[in-house]
Design a protein around this motif. Structure first.
Motif, PDB file in Angstrom:
ATOM      1  N   ILE A 175      44.841  32.234  30.147  1.00  0.00           N
ATOM      2  CA  ILE A 175      46.200  31.599  30.623  1.00  0.00           C
ATOM      3  C   ILE A 175      47.172  32.177  29.849  1.00  0.00           C
ATOM      4  CG2 ILE A 175      47.619  30.656  32.263  1.00  0.00           C
ATOM      5  CD1 ILE A 175      44.978  29.036  33.166  1.00  0.00           C
ATOM      6  N   PHE A 176      48.024  32.790  30.203  1.00  0.00           N
ATOM      7  CA  PHE A 176      49.017  32.457  28.699  1.00  0.00           C
ATOM      8  C   PHE A 176      50.357  33.195  29.144  1.00  0.00           C
ATOM      9  CE2 PHE A 176      47.535  36.990  29.159  1.00  0.00           C
ATOM     10  CZ  PHE A 176      48.869  38.274  28.839  1.00  0.00           C
ATOM     11  N   ILE A 177      51.733  32.409  28.981  1.00  0.00           N
ATOM     12  CA  ILE A 177      53.022  33.283  29.008  1.00  0.00           C
ATOM     13  C   ILE A 177      53.757  34.522  27.599  1.00  0.00           C
ATOM     14  CG2 ILE A 177      53.647  30.703  30.082  1.00  0.00           C
ATOM     15  CD1 ILE A 177      55.065  29.930  27.725  1.00  0.00           C
ATOM     16  N   ALA A 178      54.817  34.687  27.936  1.00  0.00           N
ATOM     17  CA  ALA A 178      54.982  35.737  27.027  1.00  0.00           C
ATOM     18  C   ALA A 178      56.558  36.234  27.785  1.00  0.00           C
ATOM     19  CB  ALA A 178      54.131  37.207  27.440  1.00  0.00           C
ATOM     20  N   ARG A 179      57.402  36.435  26.230  1.00  0.00           N
ATOM     21  CA  ARG A 179      58.506  36.767  26.211  1.00  0.00           C
ATOM     22  C   ARG A 179      58.146  38.754  26.245  1.00  0.00           C
ATOM     23  NH1 ARG A 179      62.696  34.340  26.245  1.00  0.00           N
ATOM     24  NH2 ARG A 179      62.855  31.965  25.423  1.00  0.00           N
ATOM     25  N   CYS A 180      59.437  39.404  27.078  1.00  0.00           N
ATOM     26  CA  CYS A 180      59.448  40.518  27.274  1.00  0.00           C
ATOM     27  C   CYS A 180      60.277  41.557  26.743  1.00  0.00           C
ATOM     28  CB  CYS A 180      59.065  41.436  28.304  1.00  0.00           C
ATOM     29  SG  CYS A 180      57.592  41.061  29.828  1.00  0.00           S
ATOM     30  N   GLU A 181      59.761  42.718  25.400  1.00  0.00           N
ATOM     31  CA  GLU A 181      61.108  43.046  24.840  1.00  0.00           C
ATOM     32  C   GLU A 181      62.626  43.115  25.357  1.00  0.00           C
ATOM     33  OE1 GLU A 181      59.993  46.500  23.269  1.00  0.00           O
ATOM     34  OE2 GLU A 181      59.636  47.902  25.254  1.00  0.00           O
ATOM     35  N   GLY A 182      62.941  43.073  27.127  1.00  0.00           N
ATOM     36  CA  GLY A 182      63.881  43.419  27.693  1.00  0.00           C
ATOM     37  C   GLY A 182      64.260  42.177  27.971  1.00  0.00           C
ATOM     38  N   GLY A 183      64.027  41.590  27.914  1.00  0.00           N
ATOM     39  CA  GLY A 183      64.516  40.326  28.103  1.00  0.00           C
ATOM     40  C   GLY A 183      63.355  39.307  29.405  1.00  0.00           C
ATOM     41  N   ALA A 184      62.922  40.049  29.610  1.00  0.00           N
ATOM     42  CA  ALA A 184      62.673  39.110  31.043  1.00  0.00           C
ATOM     43  C   ALA A 184      60.917  38.367  30.309  1.00  0.00           C
ATOM     44  CB  ALA A 184      61.079  40.434  32.397  1.00  0.00           C
ATOM     45  N   VAL A 185      60.490  37.244  31.190  1.00  0.00           N
ATOM     46  CA  VAL A 185      59.752  36.281  31.277  1.00  0.00           C
ATOM     47  C   VAL A 185      58.596  37.125  31.754  1.00  0.00           C
ATOM     48  CG1 VAL A 185      61.511  34.203  30.407  1.00  0.00           C
ATOM     49  CG2 VAL A 185      60.205  34.592  32.831  1.00  0.00           C
ATOM     50  N   ALA A 186      57.646  36.219  31.553  1.00  0.00           N
ATOM     51  CA  ALA A 186      56.252  36.724  32.601  1.00  0.00           C
ATOM     52  C   ALA A 186      54.811  34.888  31.920  1.00  0.00           C
ATOM     53  CB  ALA A 186      55.355  37.901  31.376  1.00  0.00           C
ATOM     54  N   THR A 187      54.238  35.372  33.211  1.00  0.00           N
ATOM     55  CA  THR A 187      53.067  34.644  33.081  1.00  0.00           C
ATOM     56  C   THR A 187      51.613  35.312  33.902  1.00  0.00           C
ATOM     57  OG1 THR A 187      53.444  34.209  35.612  1.00  0.00           O
ATOM     58  CG2 THR A 187      53.946  32.375  34.406  1.00  0.00           C
ATOM     59  N   PHE A 188      51.006  35.303  33.094  1.00  0.00           N
ATOM     60  CA  PHE A 188      49.570  36.012  33.452  1.00  0.00           C
ATOM     61  C   PHE A 188      48.726  34.976  33.381  1.00  0.00           C
ATOM     62  CE2 PHE A 188      52.420  38.720  31.069  1.00  0.00           C
ATOM     63  CZ  PHE A 188      51.885  39.713  31.003  1.00  0.00           C
ATOM     64  N   GLU A 189      47.600  35.231  34.368  1.00  0.00           N
ATOM     65  CA  GLU A 189      45.831  34.851  34.292  1.00  0.00           C
ATOM     66  C   GLU A 189      45.123  35.689  35.016  1.00  0.00           C
ATOM     67  OE1 GLU A 189      44.165  31.193  37.905  1.00  0.00           O
ATOM     68  OE2 GLU A 189      45.878  32.098  38.238  1.00  0.00           O
ATOM     69  N   ALA A 190      44.212  35.288  34.208  1.00  0.00           N
ATOM     70  CA  ALA A 190      42.960  36.189  34.388  1.00  0.00           C
ATOM     71  C   ALA A 190      41.110  35.240  34.486  1.00  0.00           C
ATOM     72  CB  ALA A 190      42.759  37.244  33.215  1.00  0.00           C
ATOM     73  N   THR A 191      40.826  35.131  35.166  1.00  0.00           N
ATOM     74  CA  THR A 191      39.389  34.597  35.510  1.00  0.00           C
ATOM     75  C   THR A 191      38.359  35.239  36.997  1.00  0.00           C
ATOM     76  OG1 THR A 191      39.115  32.159  36.401  1.00  0.00           O
ATOM     77  CG2 THR A 191      41.039  33.352  37.752  1.00  0.00           C
ATOM     78  N   ARG A 192      37.431  34.669  36.520  1.00  0.00           N
ATOM     79  CA  ARG A 192      36.093  35.505  36.958  1.00  0.00           C
ATOM     80  C   ARG A 192      35.705  34.094  37.945  1.00  0.00           C
ATOM     81  NH1 ARG A 192      33.494  37.946  31.800  1.00  0.00           N
ATOM     82  NH2 ARG A 192      34.579  40.217  31.835  1.00  0.00           N
ATOM     83  N   PHE A 193      37.084  32.777  37.646  1.00  0.00           N
ATOM     84  CA  PHE A 193      36.176  31.366  38.348  1.00  0.00           C
ATOM     85  C   PHE A 193      36.565  31.092  39.420  1.00  0.00           C
ATOM     86  CE2 PHE A 193      33.172  31.298  35.212  1.00  0.00           C
ATOM     87  CZ  PHE A 193      33.021  30.154  35.516  1.00  0.00           C
ATOM     88  N   ALA A 194      37.570  32.350  40.771  1.00  0.00           N
ATOM     89  CA  ALA A 194      38.115  31.578  41.624  1.00  0.00           C
ATOM     90  C   ALA A 194      37.636  32.260  42.438  1.00  0.00           C
ATOM     91  CB  ALA A 194      39.979  32.706  41.367  1.00  0.00           C
ATOM     92  N   PRO A 195      36.611  31.049  43.958  1.00  0.00           N
ATOM     93  CA  PRO A 195      35.835  31.107  44.163  1.00  0.00           C
ATOM     94  C   PRO A 195      36.430  31.951  45.625  1.00  0.00           C
ATOM     95  CG  PRO A 195      35.245  29.423  43.450  1.00  0.00           C
ATOM     96  CD  PRO A 195      36.362  29.464  42.919  1.00  0.00           C
ATOM     97  N   GLY A 196      35.873  33.404  46.136  1.00  0.00           N
ATOM     98  CA  GLY A 196      36.539  33.266  47.448  1.00  0.00           C
ATOM     99  C   GLY A 196      37.713  34.964  46.647  1.00  0.00           C
ATOM    100  N   ARG A 197      37.847  35.085  45.698  1.00  0.00           N
ATOM    101  CA  ARG A 197      38.619  36.029  45.238  1.00  0.00           C
ATOM    102  C   ARG A 197      37.337  37.349  44.702  1.00  0.00           C
ATOM    103  NH1 ARG A 197      42.925  34.982  48.797  1.00  0.00           N
ATOM    104  NH2 ARG A 197      43.928  32.568  47.882  1.00  0.00           N
ATOM    105  N   LYS A 198      37.463  38.122  45.244  1.00  0.00           N
ATOM    106  CA  LYS A 198      36.915  39.563  44.778  1.00  0.00           C
ATOM    107  C   LYS A 198      37.555  40.670  43.753  1.00  0.00           C
ATOM    108  CE  LYS A 198      33.733  37.700  47.504  1.00  0.00           C
ATOM    109  NZ  LYS A 198      33.183  36.627  46.918  1.00  0.00           N
TER     110      LYS A 198
END
Length: 393
Positions: free
Chosen positions: A250-273
């Motif tokens: 999980i991470f937060i980020a700034r983009c070079e054009g001014g946008a702010v972003a959140t990212f999440e990557a997981t293999r532990f979300a039961p029911g989400r294929k």
């Protein structure tokens, strides 16, 4: 008749099957100036690769990838093996004058990715082209989303929310497959899933990430060795082994054009294929996408009359939508496999026209730079990590 483009595939697992299907289907679907010929496939197990070649229509097979790369009857080397082999194979193929399509992420380390991008740049001066296999760019709804952002429909992009949720290893007794070993996979959910998110945010917005703050976690520290999970014995066939990659990032980020972003990557979300979700919020509107409904794009126009406004569901199956002119009548949905056919089409056209394909190895290096920054930030206790990248590669 169009000339042929002789394809050599390295690897015959999940991605090998997806790429094989694409090379078989692309010429009948699209009007191409070059017709791909599935010429050879390489794999370590002679019996398994021979069976794969018969099943998937490859004219010949090799049990050593080096022999495939050295063959004079191969024009394109398609790399679908685990990341630990990407750099060695790609560098050898480029040196041999073969065009290269390499699955994502580009490499297991930033140093490997940098070497691959540099070699690809040098090879391009000899007319040898290369591309990274970020197939989700070829989802028509996401290609349409990019067109909307580029045309200004969202105005200034301010927020990015990106999540990729799966559940296939949430069972602690799931075996210790190669994707859970750092020496083969490089990283876990971060590289397998997060790499797609990083690439797609760049693809959709045109903004690269300039800094990150991250955390990672491995929920299940040990797993049964594959042979033990199958109830077999022998050398390495009993007991458990350490999981050496992340289960989630999980991470937060700034983009070079001014946008702010959140990212999440997981293999532990039961029911989400395969729930890869992207939402962009801009000064004039928003859009959202979920790959589990991959033919749909939801768009909100913030400039419309408030009394009648709301998210509009666009079914991306019309012939004027990206890639759809070659496929089925409106309303007849595409699937996961079609993204690989569309990807093959784009690579063939780039080779035929001599134009740089995207995403390039330099784009792959950018993604690897972000992944490296995320790992560094998490290792240092979520410290803010500014990012830089090599513009000249």
């Amino acid at each position: 008749m169009p000339d042929s483009l002789r394809i050599g595939l390295i690897g015959h697992g999940f991605m090998g099957r997806a790429h094989s299907l694409a090379w078989q289907a692309v010429a009948p679907v699209f009007d191409l100036p070059l017709v791909p010929e599935p010429t050879a496939v390489a794999g370590r197990n002679p019996d398994a690769v021979a069976d794969f070649a018969r099943t998937w229509g490859w004219a010949s097979h090799e049990s050593d990838w080096r022999r495939l790369v050295e063959r004079d009857d191969i024009d394109v080397v398609d790399i679908t093996v685990p990341g630990a082999l990407h750099a060695e194979i790609a560098l050898a193929a480029l040196e041999a004058g073969k065009h290269v399509l390499c699955e994502k992420p580009l490499a297991n380390t930033l140093a490997e990715a940098r070497a691959m991008a540099s070699a690809a740049k040098d090879a391009s001066t000899r007319g040898v082209l290369s591309m990274v296999g970020f197939n989700y760019r070829r989802t028509p709804a996401l290609a349409l989303a990019r067109d909307l952002v580029e045309s200004g429909r969202l105005g200034e992009v301010r927020h990015v929310r990106a999540a990729y949720l799966q559940d296939w290893i949430s069972d602690p007794e799931f075996p210790l497959v190669w994707r859970l070993r750092k020496e083969e996979a490089g990283s876990g959910a971060l590289g397998d899933l997060g790499a797609h998110l990083v690439d797609l945010v760049y693809f959709l917005t045109g903004q690269r990430i300039s800094g990150v703050s991250a955390l990672t976690e491995t929920f299940v520290k040990e797993r049964p060795l594959p042979q033990a999970a199958a109830g077999l014995s022998g050398v390495g066939g009993t007991g458990r082994g350490a999981v050496t990659v992340d289960d989630t990032a999980i991470f937060i980020a700034r983009c070079e054009g001014g946008a702010v972003a959140t990212f999440e990557a997981t293999r532990f979300a039961p029911g989400r294929k395969n729930a890869m979700r992207i939402e962009l919020n801009g000064s004039k509107g928003s859009l959202s996408f979920d790959f589990e409904a991959l033919n749909e794009l939801h768009v909100y126009d913030a400039t419309a009359d408030g009394a009648h406004s709301g998210f509009q569901r666009i079914l991306a199956t019309e012939p004027q939508h990206p890639y759809l002119q070659a496929w089925w009548p409106p309303g007849h949905s595409l699937g996961y496999d079609h993204t690989f056919v569309n990807q093959a089409r784009d690579f063939v056209m780039a080779i035929a026209l001599g134009t740089p394909p995207r995403p390039s190895f330099t784009d792959g290096l950018y993604v690897q730079t972000v992944l490296d920054g995320v790992e560094t930030s998490a290792r240092e206790g979520s410290a803010w990590k500014p990012l830089t990248w090599e513009e000249g590669i």
